[in-house]
Motif scaffolding. Structure first.
Motif, PDB file in Angstrom:
ATOM      1  N   LEU A 156       1.967   1.906  -3.493  1.00 17.21           N
ATOM      2  CA  LEU A 156       0.821   2.406  -4.255  1.00 17.21           C
ATOM      3  C   LEU A 156       0.583   3.882  -3.947  1.00 17.21           C
ATOM      4  O   LEU A 156       0.365   4.691  -4.856  1.00 17.21           O
ATOM      5  CB  LEU A 156      -0.425   1.581  -3.917  1.00 17.21           C
ATOM      6  CG  LEU A 156      -1.752   2.080  -4.521  1.00 17.21           C
ATOM      7  CD1 LEU A 156      -1.689   2.092  -6.038  1.00 17.21           C
ATOM      8  CD2 LEU A 156      -2.904   1.202  -4.043  1.00 17.21           C
TER       9      LEU A 156
ATOM     10  N   PHE B  87       0.836  -1.191   0.000  1.00 16.49           N
ATOM     11  CA  PHE B  87       0.000   0.000   0.000  1.00 16.49           C
ATOM     12  C   PHE B  87       0.880   1.253   0.000  1.00 16.49           C
ATOM     13  O   PHE B  87       0.558   2.268  -0.642  1.00 16.49           O
ATOM     14  CB  PHE B  87      -0.905  -0.037   1.233  1.00 16.49           C
ATOM     15  CG  PHE B  87      -1.871   1.119   1.341  1.00 16.49           C
ATOM     16  CD1 PHE B  87      -2.270   1.852   0.225  1.00 16.49           C
ATOM     17  CD2 PHE B  87      -2.397   1.478   2.576  1.00 16.49           C
ATOM     18  CE1 PHE B  87      -3.165   2.905   0.338  1.00 16.49           C
ATOM     19  CE2 PHE B  87      -3.290   2.529   2.688  1.00 16.49           C
ATOM     20  CZ  PHE B  87      -3.665   3.245   1.579  1.00 16.49           C
TER      21      PHE B  87
ATOM     22  N   PHE C 234      -5.462  -1.160   2.961  1.00 16.91           N
ATOM     23  CA  PHE C 234      -6.099  -0.993   1.657  1.00 16.91           C
ATOM     24  C   PHE C 234      -6.712  -2.328   1.260  1.00 16.91           C
ATOM     25  O   PHE C 234      -6.023  -3.351   1.205  1.00 16.91           O
ATOM     26  CB  PHE C 234      -5.077  -0.546   0.609  1.00 16.91           C
ATOM     27  CG  PHE C 234      -5.658  -0.386  -0.766  1.00 16.91           C
ATOM     28  CD1 PHE C 234      -6.531   0.655  -1.049  1.00 16.91           C
ATOM     29  CD2 PHE C 234      -5.343  -1.286  -1.778  1.00 16.91           C
ATOM     30  CE1 PHE C 234      -7.074   0.804  -2.302  1.00 16.91           C
ATOM     31  CE2 PHE C 234      -5.880  -1.140  -3.039  1.00 16.91           C
ATOM     32  CZ  PHE C 234      -6.752  -0.092  -3.310  1.00 16.91           C
ATOM     33  N   ASP C 235      -8.021  -2.341   1.019  1.00 22.93           N
ATOM     34  CA  ASP C 235      -8.702  -3.594   0.705  1.00 22.93           C
ATOM     35  C   ASP C 235      -9.297  -3.613  -0.700  1.00 22.93           C
ATOM     36  O   ASP C 235     -10.125  -4.467  -1.028  1.00 22.93           O
ATOM     37  CB  ASP C 235      -9.804  -3.876   1.734  1.00 22.93           C
ATOM     38  CG  ASP C 235     -10.869  -2.783   1.789  1.00 22.93           C
ATOM     39  OD1 ASP C 235     -10.843  -1.868   0.920  1.00 22.93           O
ATOM     40  OD2 ASP C 235     -11.727  -2.827   2.691  1.00 22.93           O
ATOM     41  N   GLY C 236      -8.883  -2.661  -1.552  1.00 19.26           N
ATOM     42  CA  GLY C 236      -9.429  -2.585  -2.900  1.00 19.26           C
ATOM     43  C   GLY C 236     -10.652  -1.707  -2.991  1.00 19.26           C
ATOM     44  O   GLY C 236     -11.115  -1.387  -4.091  1.00 19.26           O
ATOM     45  N   GLU C 237     -11.165  -1.291  -1.840  1.00 14.53           N
ATOM     46  CA  GLU C 237     -12.335  -0.412  -1.816  1.00 14.53           C
ATOM     47  C   GLU C 237     -12.084   0.817  -0.943  1.00 14.53           C
ATOM     48  O   GLU C 237     -12.471   1.926  -1.291  1.00 14.53           O
ATOM     49  CB  GLU C 237     -13.550  -1.171  -1.284  1.00 14.53           C
ATOM     50  CG  GLU C 237     -14.834  -0.347  -1.277  1.00 14.53           C
ATOM     51  CD  GLU C 237     -16.040  -1.162  -0.816  1.00 14.53           C
ATOM     52  OE1 GLU C 237     -17.073  -0.553  -0.522  1.00 14.53           O
ATOM     53  OE2 GLU C 237     -15.925  -2.403  -0.746  1.00 14.53           O
ATOM     54  N   ASN C 238     -11.416   0.599   0.188  1.00 14.79           N
ATOM     55  CA  ASN C 238     -11.140   1.677   1.124  1.00 14.79           C
ATOM     56  C   ASN C 238      -9.638   1.850   1.304  1.00 14.79           C
ATOM     57  O   ASN C 238      -8.922   0.873   1.566  1.00 14.79           O
ATOM     58  CB  ASN C 238     -11.774   1.385   2.488  1.00 14.79           C
ATOM     59  CG  ASN C 238     -13.284   1.249   2.389  1.00 14.79           C
ATOM     60  OD1 ASN C 238     -13.960   2.133   1.881  1.00 14.79           O
ATOM     61  ND2 ASN C 238     -13.808   0.126   2.866  1.00 14.79           N
ATOM     62  N   ALA C 239      -9.180   3.096   1.166  1.00 12.29           N
ATOM     63  CA  ALA C 239      -7.782   3.432   1.462  1.00 12.29           C
ATOM     64  C   ALA C 239      -7.783   4.176   2.789  1.00 12.29           C
ATOM     65  O   ALA C 239      -8.306   5.290   2.888  1.00 12.29           O
ATOM     66  CB  ALA C 239      -7.190   4.302   0.360  1.00 12.29           C
TER      67      ALA C 239
ATOM     68  N   LEU D 210      -5.508   2.358 -10.593  1.00 13.92           N
ATOM     69  CA  LEU D 210      -6.106   1.024 -10.453  1.00 13.92           C
ATOM     70  C   LEU D 210      -7.364   0.800 -11.280  1.00 13.92           C
ATOM     71  O   LEU D 210      -7.793  -0.352 -11.450  1.00 13.92           O
ATOM     72  CB  LEU D 210      -6.449   0.763  -8.970  1.00 13.92           C
ATOM     73  CG  LEU D 210      -5.303   0.887  -7.962  1.00 13.92           C
ATOM     74  CD1 LEU D 210      -5.856   0.766  -6.550  1.00 13.92           C
ATOM     75  CD2 LEU D 210      -4.248  -0.182  -8.215  1.00 13.92           C
TER      76      LEU D 210
ATOM     77  N   LEU E 251     -10.216   1.777 -10.188  1.00 16.45           N
ATOM     78  CA  LEU E 251     -11.225   1.499  -9.167  1.00 16.45           C
ATOM     79  C   LEU E 251     -11.614   2.784  -8.453  1.00 16.45           C
ATOM     80  O   LEU E 251     -10.784   3.681  -8.254  1.00 16.45           O
ATOM     81  CB  LEU E 251     -10.690   0.504  -8.124  1.00 16.45           C
ATOM     82  CG  LEU E 251     -10.252  -0.872  -8.622  1.00 16.45           C
ATOM     83  CD1 LEU E 251      -9.586  -1.647  -7.489  1.00 16.45           C
ATOM     84  CD2 LEU E 251     -11.443  -1.659  -9.171  1.00 16.45           C
TER      85      LEU E 251
ATOM     86  N   ILE F  69     -12.150   4.424  -5.179  1.00 15.84           N
ATOM     87  CA  ILE F  69     -11.668   4.145  -3.830  1.00 15.84           C
ATOM     88  C   ILE F  69     -12.166   5.203  -2.861  1.00 15.84           C
ATOM     89  O   ILE F  69     -12.170   6.400  -3.163  1.00 15.84           O
ATOM     90  CB  ILE F  69     -10.117   4.128  -3.806  1.00 15.84           C
ATOM     91  CG1 ILE F  69      -9.574   3.100  -4.799  1.00 15.84           C
ATOM     92  CG2 ILE F  69      -9.600   3.865  -2.404  1.00 15.84           C
ATOM     93  CD1 ILE F  69      -9.997   1.681  -4.528  1.00 15.84           C
TER      94      ILE F  69
ATOM     95  N   PHE G 200      -6.146   7.467  -7.471  1.00 15.91           N
ATOM     96  CA  PHE G 200      -6.314   6.025  -7.256  1.00 15.91           C
ATOM     97  C   PHE G 200      -7.020   5.384  -8.446  1.00 15.91           C
ATOM     98  O   PHE G 200      -6.678   4.275  -8.868  1.00 15.91           O
ATOM     99  CB  PHE G 200      -7.105   5.757  -5.966  1.00 15.91           C
ATOM    100  CG  PHE G 200      -6.260   5.679  -4.728  1.00 15.91           C
ATOM    101  CD1 PHE G 200      -5.475   4.562  -4.481  1.00 15.91           C
ATOM    102  CD2 PHE G 200      -6.240   6.723  -3.821  1.00 15.91           C
ATOM    103  CE1 PHE G 200      -4.695   4.483  -3.337  1.00 15.91           C
ATOM    104  CE2 PHE G 200      -5.458   6.657  -2.674  1.00 15.91           C
ATOM    105  CZ  PHE G 200      -4.681   5.535  -2.432  1.00 15.91           C
TER     106      PHE G 200
END
Length: 457
Positions: free
Chosen positions: A7, A4, A38-43, A72, A74, A76, A68
């Motif tokens: 990233l 993370f 970081f879970d792919g949805e929330n930073a 990615l 996505l 986020i 983001f």
């Protein structure tokens, strides 16, 4: 991206390179953000104060979301939590217009903090006085026969002690005294990159023209030549020609010549034939002088007790001290309150966090090993079995295992999908070889050290 943190570094670079966020805002507001999860949805990040939290969420959250998405693809959510429970004075959050004005004011004040690397701006202390005296003598008498014993001048010491300042000051002084001189000042990495480019473009004569016709050659961080035979070969011939012609050579390194055991002996002995000067960590008085000088350049009214507090706690290197003063200036500028020891404590935590090494990736390891062995990163991932590539591949696998402690299966994936048994064999093979072959052991240790040094920036 392996973490993370990496990233987030890419996100900040995107914001800076695309002019989404000014550099002063990156330094003041985004760098202090500590990546948490970081879970792919929330930073999720943490900061020390509610003031920082409000500024980032109100001013930069949407920009971060955009970055983001670019990284990615996505959408986020940006979540910022306050890590400290310390009650801070309530401050009115500025409007966007007020914040832009303050950013501009701070950026303007930083301009006066910049200074050239000259002898006048170098803070002298017991830890660097000999190196400073030698550097001044070389710059003053460059080209004169009476300082032949000062050629080469070899300055060594840990990172952040002022070696680059001194070597640049020499270049600046010689340029002023001898404007007709051809001065070549480079890092060892630049020398290597120039050599690789010259070989690829079949322009080696141009490479020789650049380096072997210098009146003064200054090269920073010679330790990164370790294990790179072609670079050492070229540098030896460059060194020999210039030295024979009485041209001045200045070199810096993180350790003395005798400890550069993976450099060729003929290079080490020539380094030892000149003047060797070391720089160590500055003492308290020198650190205090550095803080005072930087504060004056920033027009920052620093209380004596705060200067002493910082000088007592930041002992590692000069960059830490100067970075702490810059951050204290920013915090003081935006908070609008007098500088206190509590404020300095917050800044010191930020600086020490920034001093943490950059995460070492498999890609960085493969790149370094490839350069040392004269192969390409693609070669190491391929099925090619030439002796050079095979040994380099095993060394890279061994170092990845040594530094990252990745699972063997994951290492195999990084090296072209090799199976578990192949990775085990490579690690065991190098482990056995370095026990028997001191030269290989030294080389592998130097590669590991170079990778870790570069991760410190």
């Amino acid at each position: 991206m392996n973490s993370f943190t990496e990233l987030f570094d890419s996100v900040k670079n995107y914001c800076l390179e695309n002019k989404k966020v000014p550099n002063v805002a990156i330094t003041t507001w985004l760098n202090p953000l500590t990546p948490v999860s970081f879970d792919g949805e929330n930073a999720v990040f943490s900061v020390l104060t509610e003031f920082q939290q409000d500024i980032v969420m109100n001013k930069y959250a949407e920009t971060l979301k955009e970055a983001f998405f670019e990284m990615l693809g996505l959408n986020i959510n940006i979540i910022i939590n306050v890590a400290s429970n310390t009650t801070a004075p309530t401050a009115q959050i500025p409007t966007a217009e007020e914040l832009e004005k303050k950013n501009a004011e701070l950026e303007q004040s930083y301009k006066f903090a910049n200074y050239d690397y000259t002898f006048d701006t170098f803070i002298e202390g017991p830890s660097n006085s000999f190196a400073l005296a030698c550097s001044k003598s070389v710059a003053k008498n460059c080209g004169e026969n009476d300082v032949s014993g000062y050629n080469p001048l070899f300055i060594y010491g840990p990172s952040g002690m002022g070696k680059t300042h001194l070597i640049t000051a020499i270049a600046n002084e010689v340029r002023e005294r001898r404007p007709e001189y051809n001065i070549v000042y480079i890092t060892s990495e630049t020398f290597g990159n120039d050599l690789i480019a010259a070989i690829q473009k079949n322009q080696i004569s141009d490479f020789h023209e650049k380096y072997r016709n210098a009146d003064v050659l200054l090269i920073d961080d010679i330790q990164f030549f370790a294990g790179k035979e072609r670079m050492q070969e070229e540098f030896f011939h460059t060194f020999y020609k210039l030295h024979q012609e009485g041209k001045q050579i200045v070199i810096t390194s993180d350790k003395p010549p005798k400890e550069l055991i993976t450099l060729e002996a003929r290079l080490r002995t020539r380094f030892e034939g000149g003047l060797i000067a070391d720089i160590s960590a500055p003492d308290f008085e020198t650190r205090l002088a550095i803080i005072t000088r930087k504060s004056e350049l920033l027009n920052l009214k620093m209380p004596a007790e705060v200067s002493e507090f910082m000088a007592n706690r930041l002992k590692s290197n000069i960059r830490q001290l100067e970075g702490a003063v810059l951050r204290l200036k920013a915090l003081n500028h935006f908070a609008g309150s007098p500088i206190t020891i509590s404020m300095a404590q917050s800044v010191i935590r930020d600086v020490l966090t920034d001093e943490q090494p950059i995460p070492i990736t498999v890609e960085k390891i493969i790149s370094e090993v490839s350069t040392v062995y004269g192969v390409t990163p693609d070669d190491l991932r391929s099925n090619k079995r030439s002796q050079q590539i095979s040994i380099a591949r095993k060394v890279a696998i061994y170092i990845v295992r040594e530094i990252t402690d990745m699972p063997l299966a994951s290492i195999g994936t990084e090296f072209g999908g090799r199976d578990h048994s192949t990775i085990v064999y490579s690690v065991n093979s190098i482990t056995a070889s370095i026990e028997k072959d001191q030269n290989l052991s030294n080389l592998v240790n130097d590669i590991i050290k170079n990778i870790r040094d570069k991760s410190k920036g």
